[in-house]
Write a protein that holds these residues in place. Structure first.
Motif, mmCIF file in Angstrom:
data_model
loop_
_atom_site.group_PDB
_atom_site.id
_atom_site.type_symbol
_atom_site.label_atom_id
_atom_site.label_comp_id
_atom_site.label_asym_id
_atom_site.label_seq_id
_atom_site.Cartn_x
_atom_site.Cartn_y
_atom_site.Cartn_z
ATOM 1 N N TYR A 161 57.588 7.152 8.920
ATOM 2 C CA TYR A 161 57.451 6.611 9.915
ATOM 3 C C TYR A 161 55.606 6.751 9.759
ATOM 4 O O TYR A 161 54.910 5.928 9.727
ATOM 5 C CB TYR A 161 57.806 6.333 11.585
ATOM 6 C CG TYR A 161 59.318 6.169 10.997
ATOM 7 C CD1 TYR A 161 59.877 4.759 11.068
ATOM 8 C CD2 TYR A 161 60.428 7.756 10.968
ATOM 9 C CE1 TYR A 161 61.027 4.633 10.771
ATOM 10 C CE2 TYR A 161 61.405 6.783 10.347
ATOM 11 C CZ TYR A 161 62.090 5.474 10.589
ATOM 12 O OH TYR A 161 62.922 4.954 10.189
ATOM 13 N N ILE A 164 53.219 4.347 8.204
ATOM 14 C CA ILE A 164 53.663 2.858 8.287
ATOM 15 C C ILE A 164 52.315 3.392 8.975
ATOM 16 O O ILE A 164 51.861 2.349 8.767
ATOM 17 C CB ILE A 164 54.952 2.768 8.469
ATOM 18 C CG1 ILE A 164 55.793 3.052 7.518
ATOM 19 C CG2 ILE A 164 54.292 1.244 9.143
ATOM 20 C CD1 ILE A 164 57.196 2.642 7.982
ATOM 21 N N GLY A 211 58.080 -0.886 4.972
ATOM 22 C CA GLY A 211 57.329 -0.551 6.054
ATOM 23 C C GLY A 211 56.505 -1.286 5.559
ATOM 24 O O GLY A 211 54.358 -2.322 5.971
ATOM 25 N N ALA A 364 57.949 -3.364 11.429
ATOM 26 C CA ALA A 364 58.109 -2.301 9.832
ATOM 27 C C ALA A 364 58.860 -1.621 10.147
ATOM 28 O O ALA A 364 58.404 -1.441 8.804
ATOM 29 C CB ALA A 364 56.143 -2.227 10.266
ATOM 30 N N VAL A 365 58.861 -0.735 11.490
ATOM 31 C CA VAL A 365 59.499 0.173 11.126
ATOM 32 C C VAL A 365 60.981 0.053 10.976
ATOM 33 O O VAL A 365 61.826 0.860 10.882
ATOM 34 C CB VAL A 365 59.478 1.593 12.309
ATOM 35 C CG1 VAL A 365 57.777 1.890 12.640
ATOM 36 C CG2 VAL A 365 59.548 0.830 13.513
ATOM 37 N N GLN A 367 62.102 -2.540 9.115
ATOM 38 C CA GLN A 367 61.922 -3.667 8.170
ATOM 39 C C GLN A 367 63.664 -2.580 7.088
ATOM 40 O O GLN A 367 64.896 -3.715 7.115
ATOM 41 C CB GLN A 367 60.989 -3.459 7.011
ATOM 42 C CG GLN A 367 59.358 -4.008 7.569
ATOM 43 C CD GLN A 367 59.996 -5.640 7.925
ATOM 44 O OE1 GLN A 367 60.562 -5.762 6.992
ATOM 45 N NE2 GLN A 367 60.514 -5.993 8.826
#
Length: 415
Positions: A161, A164, A211, A364-365, A367
């Protein structure tokens, strides 16, 4: 076989129609309703080809539940999208501002994650596993993060993460310098190395790539040609990783076709529906919340593995995202959890299009969870997965709801 092809055609057309309607209203190929409903139904359609002899005929109730879930996602999507148009939110994506506090908060998270990463590696003697590709079809050569101290493992799981977060800064920071760009490239490279050569995890790699894809789509809407090229690249990468992890004699490669790698992909995708079907046939044991909120039950010391029924087909143990919803509360659980999840996703999507574009980082995280409805529940329940979502939400709130906004905007971040 003809019946299987007809089923495949009907459900493929159904998935395509739902996706096209949602796309026509958003002009966004990656809208968070079209993608999950299409992937869920299209993989279900592929499973109805029954290319593996281990697959069984699904019950009528299973068909109804799958259709019900798809309609719930679709109608929640329609309501959310219509609310955006009603409020006349901007149709084009807005670029979020990368604040001074975001940069410092992100670097603090990465610093803690890196420390926990090396503590974990020293604990499990990582040098015995680095670049080690096994000839056996299991995960014995993968680092056993369960053996590490829980809080350390939770922070280590944040590493993909962090990639991202870094890509978010690269895309949207108007004041970036060469030094900050190099730092973010290092973070991304480190996370990719971690995913591909230490964990050797397709799922972790998907977190990063999906992401990235969603953030880039916020920066510049992806057209059909780019989406096709990106899809081919993703499938190619995942296929290569499958081929590295498995041997040609693996049972994963078995199937009706003479193409073993196609069989491996097919088998990974479809057996979650067969396993769910077994649960539906047996009926829900009504464990209330014990299978969905497994981390909470362990924390409360009420977890009992004998109460959790994990149906499998041979060694294929994958589940759809609704498996444990049905396990705990039957059809009521499927309806309730699906509505709650996609109402929250809809809320985020509306807020992003209302000017709070920084919330795109939160979507985004999520996805992987949205793309992989057919493969498991990656939304909540297991804290080792969901803790990254909580950290991301805290990071975003800390960075963008701070009251001294004028002070933040005047700062420049050089190192």
């Amino acid at each position: 076989m003809i019946e299987n092809i007809i089923e495949f055609a009907i459900f493929s057309l159904y998935a395509f129609c739902l996706y096209v309607i949602l796309y026509s209203k958003t002009k966004d190929f990656l809208n968070p309703f079209g993608i999950p409903v299409f992937s869920f139904i299209f993989i279900f359609a592929i499973s109805r080809l029954r290319l593996n002899p281990l697959q069984s005929t699904l019950s009528f109730k299973t068909y109804l539940i799958v259709i019900l879930v798809s309609m719930l996602i679709f109608f929640i999507g329609i309501v959310s999208i219509n609310s955006i148009k009603t409020k006349q939110y901007p149709k084009k994506p807005e670029n979020p501002e990368v604040t001074f506090r975001y940069k410092y908060a992100f670097r603090m998270v990465f610093f803690l994650t890196t420390i926990c990463f090396f503590l974990t590696l020293f604990e499990v003697r990582f040098y015995d596993f680095l670049f080690l590709y096994s000839d056996v079809d299991d995960k014995k050569t993968i680092i056993d993060f369960e053996s590490s101290i829980r809080i350390i493992r939770y922070f280590t799981n944040l590493l993909p993460y962090c990639a991202i977060y870094a890509f978010f800064e690269i895309l949207f920071d108007k004041n970036k310098t060469k030094l900050t760009t190099l730092f973010n490239i290092f973070v991304i490279s480190f996370a990719l190395f971690f995913s591909m050569f230490i964990l050797m995890s397709r799922g972790t790699l998907l977190i990063i790539l999906l992401g990235f894809l969603y953030l880039y789509n916020q920066k510049k809407r992806i057209d059909l040609n780019k989406l096709f090229i990106i899809s081919v690249l993703l499938i190619s990468i995942l296929t290569i990783m499958i081929s590295i992890r498995l041997t040609p004699n693996s049972a994963v490669f078995k199937g009706e076709l003479s193409l073993p790698f196609f069989n491996s992909i097919y088998n990974y995708l479809v057996f979650s529906f067969d396993n769910f079907n077994q649960l539906v046939i047996q009926g829900s044991p009504y464990t209330i919340f014990k299978s969905v909120h497994i981390s909470l039950t362990k924390l409360l010391n009420i977890y009992n593995i004998d109460e959790i029924f994990q149906y499998t087909t041979s060694f294929f143990n994958t589940t759809t995202f609704i498996y444990y919803f049905f396990h705990d509360l039957g059809i009521i659980g499927v309806i309730t959890y699906t509505i709650v999840i996609f109402s929250l996703i809809g809320f985020l999507y509306v807020q992003i299009n209302s000017g709070k574009s920084y919330l795109v980082l939160v979507l985004a995280v999520y996805q992987k969870a949205l793309f992989m409805l057919f493969f498991g529940n990656y939304f909540f329940g297991n804290f080792s997965i969901s803790n990254a979502y909580y950290i991301t939400i805290i990071l975003v709130l800390f960075s963008y709801t701070f009251p001294w906004k004028k002070y933040i905007k005047t700062k420049r971040f050089r190192t």
